[in-house]
Design a protein around this motif. Structure first.
Motif, short mmCIF file in Angstrom:
data_model
loop_
_atom_site.label_atom_id
_atom_site.label_comp_id
_atom_site.label_asym_id
_atom_site.label_seq_id
_atom_site.Cartn_x
_atom_site.Cartn_y
_atom_site.Cartn_z
N ARG A 163 -3.55 2.69 5.52
CA ARG A 163 -4.39 1.66 6.11
C ARG A 163 -3.75 0.30 5.90
O ARG A 163 -3.15 0.06 4.86
CB ARG A 163 -5.75 1.62 5.42
CG ARG A 163 -6.63 2.78 5.67
CD ARG A 163 -8.00 2.57 4.98
NE ARG A 163 -8.92 3.61 5.36
CZ ARG A 163 -8.91 4.83 4.89
NH1 ARG A 163 -8.04 5.18 3.98
NH2 ARG A 163 -9.77 5.73 5.30
N GLU A 197 -8.47 -3.03 5.88
CA GLU A 197 -8.98 -2.39 7.11
C GLU A 197 -9.67 -1.09 6.78
O GLU A 197 -9.32 -0.41 5.82
CB GLU A 197 -7.84 -2.12 8.08
CG GLU A 197 -7.16 -3.36 8.59
CD GLU A 197 -8.04 -4.21 9.48
OE1 GLU A 197 -8.86 -3.64 10.23
OE2 GLU A 197 -7.92 -5.45 9.43
N GLU A 198 -10.65 -0.74 7.60
CA GLU A 198 -11.37 0.52 7.43
C GLU A 198 -10.63 1.68 8.11
O GLU A 198 -10.60 2.79 7.62
CB GLU A 198 -12.77 0.39 8.04
CG GLU A 198 -13.83 1.09 7.27
CD GLU A 198 -15.20 0.83 7.85
OE1 GLU A 198 -15.82 1.83 8.27
OE2 GLU A 198 -15.64 -0.32 7.88
#
Length: 166
Positions: free
Chosen positions: A136, A140-141
Motif C-alpha cells: 500500500r 492509503e487503504e
C-alpha cells in the motif's frame, strides 16, 4: 556440531532476509519495468486469472455496498445491470495487452508507472503470511495483493479497502 549449528544459522538468516527483501525487490522490479515501458517484464509479475477473479469479487462487493445506499427499484435495476457486466468488462480490461497500454499511457502522461508502485509516497508492506503480502502507498487503504510463486511473487488481487465506493 558447531559447523551444523553455524550452517543452520546461516540458512535461517538467508530465509529471513529473503522473506523480508523479496517483496521489495518484486515491487522495484515491477516499477523499473514500468518506467522502461517493458510490459512483458511487468506481466511476468502478474497472475492474470487470479487477478481477474479478485477484481470481479471486489467490484461485486463495491456494487453491493453502493446498492445499500439506493434500495429502490432503480437502484436494484442499476445493481443488476452492473453485476451483469462485471465479468466481461474485467476479462477485457485485465490482459497483458491492456496492462501494456496502461503502463505506456501512464508513463507518457506523468513519467512514472503507477502511484501504487512507489510514486510520491513510501510503500508499506503488510505481510499476511509467508505466502502473501499487500503493498500500500503510505496512508492509503487500497493496496495490491501478492502471492508467492516459487521464490518470487505475483500480483493476484487488489484490495480496494472497506471505505471505497463507486
Amino acid at each position: 556440531m558447531r559447523k551444523l549449528i553455524a550452517l543452520l544459522l546461516v540458512i535461517a538468516i538467508a530465509v529471513g532476509g529473503w522473506w523480508y527483501a523479496s517483496p521489495l525487490m518484486t515491487l522495484k522490479s515491477m516499477r523499473d519495468a514500468g518506467l522502461a515501458g517493458d510490459a512483458e517484464a511487468v506481466s511476468a509479475h502478474i497472475d492474470y486469472p487470479a487477478l481477474r477473479e479478485d477484481m470481479k469479487k471486489e467490484m461485486s462487493l463495491l456494487i453491493a455496498r453502493q446498492a445499500q445506499t439506493d434500495p429502490g427499484p432503480l437502484g436494484e435495476a442499476g445493481t443488476a445491470f452492473a453485476q451483469s457486466i462485471i465479468s466481461p468488462m474485467v476479462d477485457r480490461l485485465i490482459t497483458p495487452e491492456s496492462m501494456a497500454e496502461m503502463f505506456d499511457a501512464t508513463r507518457q502522461a506523468q513519467g512514472a508507472p503507477l502511484p501504487a508502485l512507489g510514486g510520491e509516497k513510501e510503500l508499506e508492506i503488510d505481510r499476511q503470511s509467508l505466502n502473501r503480502f499487500t503493498a500500500r502507498a503510505e496512508g492509503e487503504e487500497a493496496g495490491l495483493e501478492f502471492a508467492r510463486d516459487g521464490l518470487s511473487w505475483k500480483l493476484v488481487g487488489v484490495d480496494v479497502g472497506e471505505g471505497s465506493s463507486l
